[in-house]
Design an enzyme around this catalytic site. Structure first.
Site, short mmCIF file in Angstrom:
data_model
loop_
_atom_site.label_atom_id
_atom_site.label_comp_id
_atom_site.label_asym_id
_atom_site.label_seq_id
_atom_site.Cartn_x
_atom_site.Cartn_y
_atom_site.Cartn_z
N GLY A 93 0.83 -1.26 0.17
CA GLY A 93 0.01 -0.13 -0.15
C GLY A 93 0.83 1.37 -0.17
O GLY A 93 2.15 1.18 0.37
N CYS A 136 5.23 -6.19 1.92
CA CYS A 136 5.64 -4.88 1.86
C CYS A 136 4.75 -4.08 3.06
O CYS A 136 5.06 -4.17 4.27
CB CYS A 136 5.19 -4.19 0.65
SG CYS A 136 6.00 -2.56 0.43
N TYR A 137 3.91 -3.21 2.53
CA TYR A 137 3.00 -2.67 3.88
C TYR A 137 2.47 -3.69 4.77
O TYR A 137 2.45 -3.53 5.92
CB TYR A 137 1.91 -1.81 3.14
CG TYR A 137 1.08 -1.22 4.25
CD1 TYR A 137 1.41 0.03 4.81
CD2 TYR A 137 -0.32 -1.62 4.41
CE1 TYR A 137 0.68 0.65 5.57
CE2 TYR A 137 -1.24 -0.81 5.36
CZ TYR A 137 -0.68 0.36 5.99
OH TYR A 137 -1.33 0.93 6.82
N HIS A 139 8.37 -7.26 -3.38
CA HIS A 139 7.02 -7.54 -4.03
C HIS A 139 7.11 -9.09 -4.90
O HIS A 139 7.93 -8.70 -5.89
CB HIS A 139 6.50 -6.30 -4.96
CG HIS A 139 6.07 -5.31 -4.15
ND1 HIS A 139 4.69 -5.25 -3.66
CD2 HIS A 139 6.61 -4.07 -3.63
CE1 HIS A 139 4.47 -3.97 -2.94
NE2 HIS A 139 5.70 -3.44 -2.90
N GLU A 197 4.86 -10.37 -6.28
CA GLU A 197 3.79 -10.48 -7.30
C GLU A 197 4.23 -9.76 -8.73
O GLU A 197 3.74 -10.13 -9.68
CB GLU A 197 2.54 -9.72 -6.84
CG GLU A 197 2.29 -8.39 -6.78
CD GLU A 197 3.24 -7.88 -5.37
OE1 GLU A 197 3.89 -8.64 -4.83
OE2 GLU A 197 2.80 -6.83 -4.97
N SER A 221 -17.90 -4.12 -30.11
CA SER A 221 -17.29 -3.55 -31.33
C SER A 221 -16.81 -4.57 -32.37
O SER A 221 -16.24 -4.37 -33.37
CB SER A 221 -15.92 -2.80 -30.69
OG SER A 221 -15.11 -3.61 -29.91
N GLY A 222 -16.69 -5.74 -31.47
CA GLY A 222 -16.07 -6.81 -32.46
C GLY A 222 -14.60 -7.22 -32.08
O GLY A 222 -14.15 -8.21 -32.48
N GLY A 223 -14.06 -6.30 -31.25
CA GLY A 223 -12.93 -6.54 -30.76
C GLY A 223 -12.86 -7.67 -29.61
O GLY A 223 -14.10 -8.08 -29.16
N VAL A 224 -11.59 -8.09 -28.99
CA VAL A 224 -11.62 -9.18 -28.06
C VAL A 224 -12.53 -8.77 -26.90
O VAL A 224 -13.26 -9.65 -26.61
CB VAL A 224 -10.12 -9.21 -27.64
CG1 VAL A 224 -10.20 -10.47 -26.85
CG2 VAL A 224 -9.06 -9.56 -29.07
N ASP A 225 -12.33 -7.73 -26.34
CA ASP A 225 -12.94 -7.38 -24.97
C ASP A 225 -14.24 -7.35 -25.05
O ASP A 225 -15.17 -7.98 -24.41
CB ASP A 225 -12.41 -6.07 -24.40
CG ASP A 225 -11.07 -6.14 -24.47
OD1 ASP A 225 -10.23 -7.09 -24.59
OD2 ASP A 225 -10.40 -4.87 -24.10
N SER A 226 -14.94 -6.73 -26.08
CA SER A 226 -16.34 -6.55 -25.89
C SER A 226 -16.99 -8.05 -26.38
O SER A 226 -18.07 -8.29 -26.12
CB SER A 226 -16.89 -5.51 -26.82
OG SER A 226 -16.81 -5.73 -28.08
N SER A 227 -16.17 -8.73 -27.20
CA SER A 227 -16.78 -10.16 -27.78
C SER A 227 -16.85 -11.02 -26.67
O SER A 227 -17.83 -11.68 -26.65
CB SER A 227 -15.81 -10.50 -28.72
OG SER A 227 -15.85 -9.73 -30.08
N LYS A 234 -5.36 -9.08 -20.22
CA LYS A 234 -5.66 -9.45 -21.78
C LYS A 234 -5.75 -11.12 -21.90
O LYS A 234 -6.42 -11.58 -22.36
CB LYS A 234 -4.89 -8.92 -22.46
CG LYS A 234 -5.08 -8.89 -24.02
CD LYS A 234 -6.32 -7.83 -23.99
CE LYS A 234 -6.66 -7.47 -25.54
NZ LYS A 234 -7.45 -6.31 -25.60
#
Ligand code: XMP
Length: 512
Positions: A54, A81-82, A168, A170, A222-228, A368
């Site tokens: 944090g 960390c924190y 960290h 991660e 939109s046809g892009g990956v995310d909205s599909s 992604k």
């Protein structure tokens, strides 16, 4: 109820990355507010707790503090960390405010491996980002690792299963970071590694159903990956309660609208409304050559058209979006008070608020590559799941200067040839983006015995990790020759093809 690892969020910019690493280990985790009562964690079946980093010092006036009851639940705790400073501060050690923030690489030397470093090298490069310093180890703990700047970089209390690390694990820059986290999850918390993409889908659909009830949901496709992927997931969850709206802005690539219609309407049987607004967009763009003005016109017209189409679709309570974690702008603390965190994110120009729609973003915790996995598991084809990014303003920013419909057609035909050859040669999936740009200059060519005074097409192919920087791709000459030959032969109105060899920076990926 799956076995749950609780990540208590103290406002770290890396909290979601911790959750992602846990998913990589095929373990289920949930992010909780730092003040979550221990009873809630117990009721949720929590088998281990990770305290995130944090931005605060434990001495800050309103430093976020967990309920100390979490240390009495009898489950393993890992402070990062924190989180380490908190454990030092709350469990009887001593923490002092560091004079400078330690930031960047450090070298860790592990003196005792214990369960946390089982099977790992004793010397590791690690990533630090902290201000406070632990100067006295709390009772029951012993230090098992040190860096140049801290003799107490790693602590363990094996009896209580408490562990704390200053760096960290991660972040990508820490060597074996995921292995350290896996050791905590599997070796210490005894978590089963059985959480898969299918489980994510099952859980997400359950959550969507319970949030949506029998209301209607609208999604701008939109046809892009995310909205599909968002569309496929929502459809699985609520079926015909979902309506997708696809706006044809006249700036799409060849065959794009037909492909979207065929996949979503015919294959998925989604209620898809296609709004053909190409005439409106192209009319408003007529004669406009300034890239920023083009973008503004396209953006504003999109909102207007989308809003109008929502009215036609009828009443809905929810607007769904394919927002991903990287779209969520990092948490920004106001002053020192992480309780006042704002999480702002892209959305369709403030549309949900204006339309009084509730926002639903089922992918907002994913990265992604995880979204691609979800898409594949939902049955989306490879061409969609591995599609290259395509800018919102579409071909509008790839016709340099004023947009003329005839030039758009030339660009579409040339671009289709490029994409076809990229896919055929296997290069399409190796690069970040590959596309054509229409240049509003004419050059002299010769066809047969005749002089051909026609336009120029530029080919832009780049490699990138996140689009912040990019390098032009060294495509094989033979492939370039094939693409160039096909474009000049098959597309009327092109006399010359050039290859863009600019990196970003100083150039951007798009030409406008
Ligand atoms: P630039 O040209 O800035 O592009 O190097 C970086 C990445 O962003 C995409 N891009 C956009 N995406 N709306 C979008 O959704 C836009 O207005 C836009 N402009 C650029 C570009 O294709 C590249 O992947």
């Amino acid at each position: 109820m799956p076995q749950t690892i609780a990540v208590l969020d103290f406002g770290s910019q890396y909290t979601q990355v911790i959750a992602r690493r846990i998913r990589e280990c095929q373990v289920f985790s949930k992010i909780y507010h730092y003040s979550t009562p221990p009873e809630k964690l117990r009721d949720d079946g929590v088998i281990g707790i990770i305290l995130s980093g944090g931005p605060n010092s434990v001495f800050a006036p309103r430093a976020p503090m967990p309920d100390c009851g979490i240390f009495k639940l009898g489950v393993p705790v890992l402070g990062i960390c924190y989180g380490l400073h908190l454990m030092g501060h709350l469990l009887g050690g001593r923490v002092v405010k560091g004079r400078n923030r330690e930031y960047g690489h450090g070298r860790l030397h592990v003196s005792r491996r214990g369960p946390l470093f089982a099977g790992l090298p004793r010397r590791l490069r690690v990533w630090n980002s902290h201000g406070d310093k632990l100067t006295r180890v709390p009772p029951g703990f012993r230090p098992i690792g040190e860096t140049e700047n801290s003799p107490y970089a790693v602590l363990e209390d094996r009896a209580r299963h408490f562990y704390a690390i200053q760096f960290h694990p991660e972040v990508f820059h820490t060597e074996h970071g995921t292995d350290i986290i896996r050791n905590f999850l599997v070796g210490i918390c005894r978590a089963r590694q059985d959480w898969t993409t299918r489980d994510f889908i099952r859980q997400a659909t359950r959550e969507i159903r319970s949030a949506v009830g029998d209301s209607r949901v609208i999604l701008g496709l939109s046809g892009g990956v995310d909205s599909s992927v968002a569309a496929a997931l929502l459809h699985k969850a609520v079926g015909r309660q979902l309506t997708c709206v696809f706006v044809d802005n006249g700036l799409l690539r060849k065959g794009e609208r037909a492909a979207v219609e065929s996949l979503y309407r015919r294959h998925f049987r989604i209620d898809l409304r296609v709004v053909d607004a190409s005439v409106l967009f192209l009319r408003r763009l007529r004669g406009v050559d300034d890239p920023e003005r083009k973008r503004k016109i396209i953006g504003n017209t999109f909102i207007e058209v989308f809003e109008r189409s929502l009215k036609k679709v009828g009443h809905a309570d929810f607007l769904a979006q394919g927002t991903l974690y990287p779209d969520v702008i990092e948490s920004v603390a106001i002053g020192d008070n992480p309780a006042a965190l704002i999480k702002s994110h892209h959305n369709v120009g403030g549309l949900p608020a204006r339309m009084r729609l509730k926002l639903i973003e089922p992918l907002r915790e994913l990265f992604k590559d995880e979204v691609r996995e979800v898409g594949s598991a939902l049955g989306l084809p490879k061409e969609v799941v591995w599609r290259q990014p395509f800018p919102g303003p579409g071909l509008g920013v790839r016709v340099v200067g004023p947009i003329v419909p005839a030039h758009l057609e030339v660009l579409r035909s040339a671009d289709a040839i490029l994409q076809e050859e990229m896919v055929k040669s296997g290069w399409y999936y190796k690069v970040w983006q590959s596309f054509c740009v229409f240049l509003p200059v004419k050059s002299v060519g010769v066809v047969g015995d005749e002089r051909n005074y026609a336009h120029v097409i530029a080919i832009r192919v780049v490699e990138s990790i996140d689009a912040m920087t990019a390098d032009w791709t060294r495509l094989p000459y033979d492939l370039l020759q094939k693409i160039s030959g096909r474009i000049t032969n098959e597309v009327r109105g092109v006399s010359r093809v050039v290859f863009d060899v600019s990196s970003k920076p100083p150039a951007t990926i798009e030409w406008e």
